[in-house]
Design a protein around this motif. Structure first.
Motif, PDB file in Angstrom:
ATOM      1  N   THR A   1      40.969  36.319  30.893  1.00  0.00           N
ATOM      2  CA  THR A   1      41.689  35.280  30.135  1.00  0.00           C
ATOM      3  C   THR A   1      40.981  34.950  28.827  1.00  0.00           C
ATOM      4  O   THR A   1      41.360  33.988  28.151  1.00  0.00           O
ATOM      5  CB  THR A   1      41.848  34.004  30.984  1.00  0.00           C
ATOM      6  OG1 THR A   1      40.554  33.543  31.402  1.00  0.00           O
ATOM      7  CG2 THR A   1      42.729  34.258  32.198  1.00  0.00           C
TER       8      THR A   1
ATOM      9  N   ASP B   1      52.773  30.927  37.902  1.00  0.00           N
ATOM     10  CA  ASP B   1      52.415  31.988  36.971  1.00  0.00           C
ATOM     11  C   ASP B   1      53.464  33.100  36.937  1.00  0.00           C
ATOM     12  O   ASP B   1      53.716  33.695  35.889  1.00  0.00           O
ATOM     13  CB  ASP B   1      51.048  32.566  37.341  1.00  0.00           C
ATOM     14  CG  ASP B   1      49.910  31.618  36.974  1.00  0.00           C
ATOM     15  OD1 ASP B   1      50.179  30.650  36.228  1.00  0.00           O
ATOM     16  OD2 ASP B   1      48.769  31.856  37.432  1.00  0.00           O
TER      17      ASP B   1
ATOM     18  N   ILE C   1      46.621  33.146  32.677  1.00  0.00           N
ATOM     19  CA  ILE C   1      47.015  34.260  33.544  1.00  0.00           C
ATOM     20  C   ILE C   1      46.201  35.489  33.140  1.00  0.00           C
ATOM     21  O   ILE C   1      46.255  35.920  31.986  1.00  0.00           O
ATOM     22  CB  ILE C   1      48.521  34.567  33.414  1.00  0.00           C
ATOM     23  CG1 ILE C   1      49.356  33.304  33.650  1.00  0.00           C
ATOM     24  CG2 ILE C   1      48.924  35.670  34.372  1.00  0.00           C
ATOM     25  CD1 ILE C   1      50.843  33.510  33.422  1.00  0.00           C
TER      26      ILE C   1
ATOM     27  N   LEU D   1      49.697  42.006  34.309  1.00  0.00           N
ATOM     28  CA  LEU D   1      49.178  40.685  34.673  1.00  0.00           C
ATOM     29  C   LEU D   1      48.650  40.747  36.101  1.00  0.00           C
ATOM     30  O   LEU D   1      49.230  41.447  36.964  1.00  0.00           O
ATOM     31  CB  LEU D   1      50.263  39.612  34.540  1.00  0.00           C
ATOM     32  CG  LEU D   1      50.501  39.048  33.113  1.00  0.00           C
ATOM     33  CD1 LEU D   1      50.849  40.140  32.119  1.00  0.00           C
ATOM     34  CD2 LEU D   1      51.572  37.980  33.144  1.00  0.00           C
TER      35      LEU D   1
ATOM     36  N   PHE E   1      47.822  39.338  39.806  1.00  0.00           N
ATOM     37  CA  PHE E   1      48.207  38.379  40.838  1.00  0.00           C
ATOM     38  C   PHE E   1      47.405  38.725  42.098  1.00  0.00           C
ATOM     39  O   PHE E   1      47.478  39.877  42.588  1.00  0.00           O
ATOM     40  CB  PHE E   1      49.711  38.452  41.120  1.00  0.00           C
ATOM     41  CG  PHE E   1      50.573  37.960  39.980  1.00  0.00           C
ATOM     42  CD1 PHE E   1      50.976  36.635  39.927  1.00  0.00           C
ATOM     43  CD2 PHE E   1      50.949  38.826  38.948  1.00  0.00           C
ATOM     44  CE1 PHE E   1      51.755  36.182  38.882  1.00  0.00           C
ATOM     45  CE2 PHE E   1      51.725  38.365  37.904  1.00  0.00           C
ATOM     46  CZ  PHE E   1      52.130  37.045  37.862  1.00  0.00           C
TER      47      PHE E   1
END
Length: 806
Positions: free
Chosen positions: A433, A457, A516, A548, A550
């Motif tokens: 980030t 997110d 994120i 991204l 997760f």
């Protein structure tokens, strides 16, 4: 009429159409296109033979072309299998739409689908019509080269093969033949050619017993000879030079003089080696290449849709650029490699993909689907932990001509799993980030505005993706400067125009400002499915996309670039997610779901799938409402019979009329005048047009000299000329040379045998099927119309009141 120019126009169009052969599988369509073009050309020749105006000739060719295209592509939808109706035109639209999709889906050589076949035949017919009109009707063979060039350029622009010179040679030779045919026809009209002191002589002229001096048009074939031979030699040498020059000149590629071997260079232009150190810098150049040069091919036992090939992951954003941290390890870890962040409860299955690089693609990193858990290949490669692939620090160890086998996971997360994902580990989150201190404030502010109202997110990531791809008014443009720094991102948000690197870098930067974890991946989209089940990846598949993170799923792909790649299913609303039982419209390689072997018989015509074979539809559909059923409709058969009769009359009418006239003229007692008329028309059919200013004796001298008749035929021609002169000027009762009954007819047959022996086979065939003298039919019809008009005028003059009352 100009039959030679028309035949050359057919040859030139067929030669240019041959350049399309590498684009589709099989060459049978070219034979069919050549036959359709021949019918189109023949229609124009017949119409011009009948002295029809140019608009009528073009209209006849358009009608015949439409009928032929209907018979060749959609006969089951036509009235009587020939005449196109509303159903046929509707089917045309469906096939054109399907052909457009097929062209966008397949790469050369594409399979011969019904849609592609219609587009090929229709396009070639259209070009053939334009060439025929320009070269024959308007006498502009040079201008006719423009549609031929357009046809060849389409083929040359799509064809990715290097050995395209034979098609160029065929197309150029056809155009040269068209120019020479027009030159021959023009020189034939100009007159005789004098090669030295004194006039050139033909056999029989100026000699003792000769028949006088020939007219200027007596030797049209010899008039053009020297000039056309010289023009043909010049054209042939030009074609040879055009073919050999690229091979001989080293500046034009690796040719015969390139003694150093295949060259290599940075970038991807031309046909040299594609060797790039920084794939981000080269990406724009690859997308702007005019040729979609092949770089990779692969086979997979998984789903290729959405299977992007990652070349490198850019994890560090310095403010001036996105770059890779190059976490290289000398030892390749044992398989299976660990996948960061992937939890067992997320659906994932192992897939094997075999990738092979083109001999011209030299890269020091192996493109692989993410997440790869094993890569098997030869050579001392190193492991790139950040990009999850194998890399090389040596320019001598590249992907060039190499193959590798990848075992990778196809992860299929749901939107709920992404929405409920826990927070990322602190060390990972803090690293991925990070944004530069000089990042323009507009980036964070715009990210907050776009994601306002998003609950998690995943929702924020989807909001960013949809804003770039759909709602934000962004335009895709590969000509924009490809900077990746903070200033380039701010300019992109201001101008809202760029290509994949701008969308990927900006979305990743905005995601980082929202907390994120994000990075940018560079590689290739899945490519195009081939007929054999493999996939082809070209330069135009080069792409960049944001990933991204997760927790529980790992690095997850998003697609913000409008019109590029595929949108992941976990970013769509439930209503937009594809049904597993239906083909995905976003996936060009998605197969149609299997149909059951047996299906209930439909209860009406509306239940018959219009895309299915017409035979199946006709067998399943009952009789139309309003009919009694039990038998075929009579109307289509009548229409078909009428159309067939019209075509037969058009093709067979002139020969039948000519045979009927010949029999009447050569009947016993017809006289020398009728026999002479038959001889004159027969010579006309064989290419020697009558001249109204000539006497019979002068005509006989021209016929015997130009066609070089033997003694029996020559004597018969002169006897006929003497006979018709005697009939015109001698006292009544004077007969011909062979008697009043059968002498002239016998002389005509003798002369005709000599005439036919003096010409070629094709000339005899043309005289039989397309006799030039058949134009007299239109002349007689015009005379009859004129006589009828005169009689009507005389009748109105004699009885003015009655005719007005009537």
């Amino acid at each position: 009429m100009r039959p030679g120019v028309a035949a050359a126009a057919w040859l030139a169009t067929t030669g240019a159409a041959a350049a399309l052969l590498p684009l589709v599988q099989g060459g049978g369509w070219l034979v069919q296109a050549g036959l359709l073009l021949a019918v189109l050309t023949g229609t124009g020749m017949v119409a011009r033979r009948l002295a029809a105006p140019a608009p009528v000739v073009v209209a006849a060719q358009v009608v015949v072309s439409l009928l032929m295209l209907t018979v060749a592509t959609v006969p089951q939808y036509a009235v009587g299998g020939l005449l196109p109706g509303p159903e046929a035109f509707g089917r045309f639209g469906e096939l054109l739409s399907a052909g457009t999709e097929d062209i966008g889906h397949y790469v050369a050589p594409a399979p011969m689908t019904d849609g592609i076949r219609l587009m090929l035949l229709g396009g070639v017919l259209l070009i053939g019509l334009l060439v025929d009109v320009l070269a024959v009707s308007f006498g502009s063979a040079a201008v006719a080269g423009l549609p031929l060039l357009a046809l060849y350029s389409i083929a040359a622009g799509v064809n990715q093969e290097d050995a395209a010179w034979p098609y160029f040679l065929v197309a150029a030779a056809g155009y040269l033949a068209l120019l020479l045919a027009e030159g021959r026809e023009r020189l034939g009209r100009w007159g005789r050619y004098f090669s030295g002191p004194g006039p050139a002589r033909a056999p029989g002229y100026g000699a003792p017993g000769g028949y006088g001096r020939p007219p200027a048009a007596a030797v049209p074939a010899r008039a053009a000879g020297p000039r056309l031979r010289a023009g043909g030699r010049i054209g042939a040498l030009t074609l040879v030079a055009a073919v050999l020059a690229p091979a001989l000149l080293p500046a034009m590629g690796s040719g015969l003089l390139d003694l150093e071997g295949g060259g290599s260079g940075s970038g991807s232009g031309g046909s040299g080696t594609i060797s790039t150190v920084n794939p981000v810098v080269a990406l724009q150049d690859q997308l702007n290449q005019p040729r979609n040069q092949e770089v990779l091919t692969y086979r997979t036992d998984g789903e290729a849709a959405g299977m992007y090939l990652r070349l490198v992951a850019l994890d560090e954003f310095t403010g001036s650029e996105w770059r890779s941290s190059r976490w290289f390890e000398n030892e390749i870890p044992p398989a299976p490699w660990a996948v960061p962040g992937l939890a067992p409860e997320v659906t994932a299955r192992d897939v094997t993909t075999v990738i092979e690089a083109s001999p011209d693609y030299a890269q020091t990193s192996l493109p692989v689907p993410y997440p790869a858990v094993s890569v098997v290949t030869d050579g001392p490669w190193r492991f790139d932990r950040g990009s999850q692939t194998l890399v090389s620090d040596s320019g001598r160890l590249t992907t060039q001509g190499r193959s590798w086998t990848v075992t990778h996971r196809q992860v299929e997360p749901t939107a709920e799993q992404l929405a409920l994902a826990p927070a990322a580990p602190p060390n990972l989150a803090s690293y991925y980030t990070q944004v530069p201190r000089d990042l323009p404030e507009v980036v964070a502010r715009m990210a907050e505005e776009v994601t306002a109202g998003a609950a998690d997110d995943h929702a924020r990531a989807v909001a960013l993706q949809d804003w770039f791809a759909r709602d934000g008014g962004f335009r895709y443009n590969t000509s924009v400067s490809s900077g990746s720094g903070s200033e380039a991102i701010a300019a992109f948000l201001e101008d809202r125009e760029g290509f994949c690197v701008h969308f990927a870098f900006t979305m990743a930067a905005m995601a980082r400002t929202l907390g994120i974890p994000a990075q940018v991946a560079v590689g290739f989209t899945p490519g195009d499915r081939q007929v054999d089940g493999s996939y082809r990846v070209g330069l135009h598949n080069a792409h960049a996309w944001p990933e991204l993170y997760f927790e529980g799923v790992g690095w997850t792909r998003f697609e913000p670039t409008p019109g590029q790649g595929t949108i992941p299913g976990y970013t769509r609303p439930d209503a937009e997610r594809p049904d597993p039982a239906q083909p995905d419209p976003e996936r060009p390689d998605a197969a149609e779901p299997e149909r059951p072997e047996a299906s209930p018989t439909p209860t009406g015509p509306e239940e018959c799938d219009p895309v299915r074979e017409a035979a199946a539809c006709e067998s399943e559909a009952p009789a139309a409402a309003g009919g009694s059923g039990g038998g075929p409709s009579v109307g289509p058969w009548l229409w078909g019979a009428a159309a067939l009769a019209a075509v037969l009359a058009l093709v067979g009418g002139p020969p039948l009329w000519r045979a009927r006239v010949r029999a009447r003229r050569l009947a016993p007692g017809a006289g020398a005048g009728a026999a002479w008329q038959e001889l004159s028309d027969s010579a006309w059919d064989l290419g020697l047009a009558p001249l109204a200013s000539e006497t019979p004796r002068r005509t006989a001298a021209r016929i015997t000299a130009v066609l070089s008749l033997e003694a029996p035929a020559r004597d018969a021609v002169h006897r006929l000329a003497q006979g018709v002169e005697r009939e015109l000027y001698a006292p009544a009762g004077a007969g011909g040379a062979g008697g009043p009954d059968d002498g002239p007819a016998r002389d005509v047959r003798t002369a005709l045998a000599g005439l036919r022996a003096g010409v070629g086979r094709w000339t005899r065939l043309r005289a039989l099927l397309l006799p030039r003298s058949a134009v007299r039919v239109s002349h007689r019809l015009a005379e009859r119309r004129l006589r009828a008009a005169r009689r009507l005028r005389d009748l109105r003059t004699a009885f003015p009141g009655k005719t007005r009352k009537a």
